[in-house]
Design a protein around this motif. Structure first.
Motif, PDB file in Angstrom:
ATOM      1  N   VAL A   1     -46.317   2.667  26.433  1.00  0.00           N
ATOM      2  CA  VAL A   1     -45.851   1.506  27.008  1.00  0.00           C
ATOM      3  C   VAL A   1     -44.286   1.139  26.431  1.00  0.00           C
ATOM      4  CG1 VAL A   1     -46.231  -0.880  27.287  1.00  0.00           C
ATOM      5  CG2 VAL A   1     -48.233   0.682  27.532  1.00  0.00           C
ATOM      6  N   THR A   2     -43.376   0.925  27.478  1.00  0.00           N
ATOM      7  CA  THR A   2     -42.060   0.218  26.862  1.00  0.00           C
ATOM      8  C   THR A   2     -42.192  -1.335  26.960  1.00  0.00           C
ATOM      9  OG1 THR A   2     -41.093   2.094  27.534  1.00  0.00           O
ATOM     10  CG2 THR A   2     -39.642   0.223  27.172  1.00  0.00           C
ATOM     11  N   VAL A   3     -42.205  -2.036  25.947  1.00  0.00           N
ATOM     12  CA  VAL A   3     -42.606  -3.296  26.004  1.00  0.00           C
ATOM     13  C   VAL A   3     -41.352  -4.083  26.576  1.00  0.00           C
ATOM     14  CG1 VAL A   3     -42.834  -5.552  24.313  1.00  0.00           C
ATOM     15  CG2 VAL A   3     -44.001  -3.244  23.969  1.00  0.00           C
ATOM     16  N   THR A   4     -41.648  -5.078  27.420  1.00  0.00           N
ATOM     17  CA  THR A   4     -40.700  -6.034  28.070  1.00  0.00           C
ATOM     18  C   THR A   4     -40.777  -7.392  27.549  1.00  0.00           C
ATOM     19  OG1 THR A   4     -42.078  -6.378  29.945  1.00  0.00           O
ATOM     20  CG2 THR A   4     -40.258  -4.764  29.825  1.00  0.00           C
ATOM     21  N   GLU A   5     -42.222  -7.830  27.319  1.00  0.00           N
ATOM     22  CA  GLU A   5     -42.588  -9.210  27.099  1.00  0.00           C
ATOM     23  C   GLU A   5     -43.806  -9.104  26.233  1.00  0.00           C
ATOM     24  OE1 GLU A   5     -43.030 -13.316  29.468  1.00  0.00           O
ATOM     25  OE2 GLU A   5     -44.064 -11.644  30.237  1.00  0.00           O
ATOM     26  N   VAL A   6     -43.749 -10.017  25.077  1.00  0.00           N
ATOM     27  CA  VAL A   6     -44.657 -10.103  24.344  1.00  0.00           C
ATOM     28  C   VAL A   6     -44.962 -11.721  23.686  1.00  0.00           C
ATOM     29  CG1 VAL A   6     -45.624  -9.556  21.662  1.00  0.00           C
ATOM     30  CG2 VAL A   6     -44.055  -7.956  23.096  1.00  0.00           C
ATOM     31  N   PHE A   7     -46.248 -12.289  23.655  1.00  0.00           N
ATOM     32  CA  PHE A   7     -46.246 -13.435  23.241  1.00  0.00           C
ATOM     33  C   PHE A   7     -47.843 -13.750  22.629  1.00  0.00           C
ATOM     34  CE2 PHE A   7     -46.431 -13.794  27.726  1.00  0.00           C
ATOM     35  CZ  PHE A   7     -47.549 -14.502  28.005  1.00  0.00           C
ATOM     36  N   MET A   8     -48.061 -14.690  21.786  1.00  0.00           N
ATOM     37  CA  MET A   8     -49.384 -14.931  21.331  1.00  0.00           C
ATOM     38  C   MET A   8     -49.962 -15.910  22.526  1.00  0.00           C
ATOM     39  SD  MET A   8     -50.441 -13.422  18.548  1.00  0.00           S
ATOM     40  CE  MET A   8     -51.769 -14.343  17.993  1.00  0.00           C
ATOM     41  N   HIS A   9     -51.220 -15.673  22.709  1.00  0.00           N
ATOM     42  CA  HIS A   9     -51.911 -16.761  23.940  1.00  0.00           C
ATOM     43  C   HIS A   9     -52.814 -17.537  22.807  1.00  0.00           C
ATOM     44  CE1 HIS A   9     -53.177 -17.292  28.095  1.00  0.00           C
ATOM     45  NE2 HIS A   9     -54.048 -17.810  27.218  1.00  0.00           N
ATOM     46  N   CYS A  10     -53.065 -18.720  23.294  1.00  0.00           N
ATOM     47  CA  CYS A  10     -53.942 -19.561  22.564  1.00  0.00           C
ATOM     48  C   CYS A  10     -55.331 -19.489  22.552  1.00  0.00           C
ATOM     49  CB  CYS A  10     -53.188 -21.205  22.962  1.00  0.00           C
ATOM     50  SG  CYS A  10     -54.151 -21.465  24.592  1.00  0.00           S
ATOM     51  N   ALA A  11     -56.064 -20.345  21.982  1.00  0.00           N
ATOM     52  CA  ALA A  11     -57.390 -20.034  21.568  1.00  0.00           C
ATOM     53  C   ALA A  11     -58.261 -20.587  22.573  1.00  0.00           C
ATOM     54  CB  ALA A  11     -57.867 -20.452  20.107  1.00  0.00           C
ATOM     55  N   LYS A  12     -57.788 -21.301  23.654  1.00  0.00           N
ATOM     56  CA  LYS A  12     -58.677 -22.316  24.364  1.00  0.00           C
ATOM     57  C   LYS A  12     -59.851 -21.538  25.229  1.00  0.00           C
ATOM     58  CE  LYS A  12     -55.276 -25.764  25.042  1.00  0.00           C
ATOM     59  NZ  LYS A  12     -54.358 -26.573  26.203  1.00  0.00           N
ATOM     60  N   ALA A  13     -59.407 -20.486  25.868  1.00  0.00           N
ATOM     61  CA  ALA A  13     -60.492 -19.738  26.602  1.00  0.00           C
ATOM     62  C   ALA A  13     -61.608 -19.112  25.798  1.00  0.00           C
ATOM     63  CB  ALA A  13     -59.816 -18.261  27.330  1.00  0.00           C
ATOM     64  N   PHE A  14     -61.210 -18.563  24.661  1.00  0.00           N
ATOM     65  CA  PHE A  14     -62.384 -17.988  23.766  1.00  0.00           C
ATOM     66  C   PHE A  14     -63.246 -19.252  23.014  1.00  0.00           C
ATOM     67  CE2 PHE A  14     -59.861 -14.350  24.590  1.00  0.00           C
ATOM     68  CZ  PHE A  14     -60.832 -13.284  23.871  1.00  0.00           C
ATOM     69  N   ARG A  15     -62.399 -20.268  22.801  1.00  0.00           N
ATOM     70  CA  ARG A  15     -63.327 -21.334  22.418  1.00  0.00           C
ATOM     71  C   ARG A  15     -64.404 -22.063  23.217  1.00  0.00           C
ATOM     72  NH1 ARG A  15     -59.280 -24.331  17.648  1.00  0.00           N
ATOM     73  NH2 ARG A  15     -59.089 -22.495  16.773  1.00  0.00           N
ATOM     74  N   ARG A  16     -63.655 -22.014  24.658  1.00  0.00           N
ATOM     75  CA  ARG A  16     -64.563 -22.760  25.727  1.00  0.00           C
ATOM     76  C   ARG A  16     -65.697 -21.811  26.037  1.00  0.00           C
ATOM     77  NH1 ARG A  16     -59.170 -23.306  29.071  1.00  0.00           N
ATOM     78  NH2 ARG A  16     -58.667 -25.345  28.550  1.00  0.00           N
ATOM     79  N   SER A  17     -65.463 -20.463  25.863  1.00  0.00           N
ATOM     80  CA  SER A  17     -66.321 -19.435  26.221  1.00  0.00           C
ATOM     81  C   SER A  17     -67.423 -19.401  24.968  1.00  0.00           C
ATOM     82  CB  SER A  17     -65.916 -18.099  26.539  1.00  0.00           C
ATOM     83  OG  SER A  17     -65.276 -17.729  25.321  1.00  0.00           O
ATOM     84  N   HIS A  18     -67.052 -19.718  23.598  1.00  0.00           N
ATOM     85  CA  HIS A  18     -67.910 -19.471  22.501  1.00  0.00           C
ATOM     86  C   HIS A  18     -68.143 -18.069  22.250  1.00  0.00           C
ATOM     87  CE1 HIS A  18     -68.814 -23.865  21.863  1.00  0.00           C
ATOM     88  NE2 HIS A  18     -68.863 -23.900  23.435  1.00  0.00           N
ATOM     89  N   LEU A  19     -67.196 -17.284  22.475  1.00  0.00           N
ATOM     90  CA  LEU A  19     -67.421 -15.689  22.600  1.00  0.00           C
ATOM     91  C   LEU A  19     -67.890 -15.196  21.249  1.00  0.00           C
ATOM     92  CD1 LEU A  19     -66.910 -13.333  24.603  1.00  0.00           C
ATOM     93  CD2 LEU A  19     -64.814 -13.080  23.301  1.00  0.00           C
TER      94      LEU A  19
END
Length: 216
Positions: free
Chosen positions: A149-167
């Protein structure tokens, strides 16, 4: 079976109408997007034993596939290039066929216990470089191909989805036995599962044995 179809006035068909429903994007959310792998992003990838890769066919059919191995299984070739081993599967080759037709991919890196994730977008190719593949061998078995994979965009994603799901919360873990086994589900939906419990157990055990033999 539902035949729900939204009324035309309830469908959003342009970006301007969509953005009117939401507040302005926070400046930091825009600035966090990078075009290369920072040191933090590389550390995250080295810790990750699991990712999902999103691809599209030439005609726009979307697909998402999981990939997993011991932590650090994705090779960081440089700050703009990743290599993902393709381990044995069912030989549908959905992801690989899509990449050949349409190189745009999206990756989501996940670390067990972490609520935040890392998103990487880029352009991929399927490669057979023997030197690269040799470095990805497990149990002396290199993959047949790797996804580079040739990278064009990188960013951290916040925790809301995992906290809502109690994964990761054990109190929210579900009992797998409350649903049929994988092989029974597939057989129910195709040729039909055997009615005899003993025969079904034998098929489940055979699948587990196959996992052990064909993991790498």
């Amino acid at each position: 079976m539902s035949d729900y179809t939204p009324k035309p006035e309830h469908r959003i068909t342009d970006e301007a109408s969509l953005r009117q429903l939401f507040g302005a994007t926070h400046d930091l959310a825009m600035r966090k997007s990078l075009d290369r792998l920072s040191g933090h992003a590389q550390d995250f990838i080295r810790r990750s034993p699991f990712l999902c890769i999103g691809t599209q066919s030439a005609d726009g059919r979307a697909d998402v596939s999981p990939r997993g191995d011991p932590a650090g299984f994705v090779t960081i070739l440089d700050d703009r290039t990743l290599a993902i081993p393709d381990r044995p599967g069912n030989n549908r080759l959905d992801t690989l066929v899509n990449i050949v037709a349409n190189p745009s991919v999206g990756l989501l890196f996940i670390i067990p216990g972490f609520d935040d994730t890392l998103r990487v977008n880029g352009r991929a190719s399927v490669v057979t470089d023997p030197d690269l593949l040799a470095g990805m061998a497990i149990q002396n078995k290199p993959p047949k191909v790797a996804i580079v994979v040739t990278v064009t965009e990188v960013f951290m994603h916040c925790a809301k989805a995992f906290r809502r799901s109690h994964l990761w919360d054990p109190q929210h873990f579900q009992d797998r036995s409350e649903m049929p086994s994988l092989i029974k589900i597939i057989l129910d939906e195709t040729s039909g599962a055997p009615a005899d419990d003993k025969d079904m157990r034998a098929l489940d055990e055979a699948l587990e044995q196959d996992y052990q033999k064909t993991m790498y």
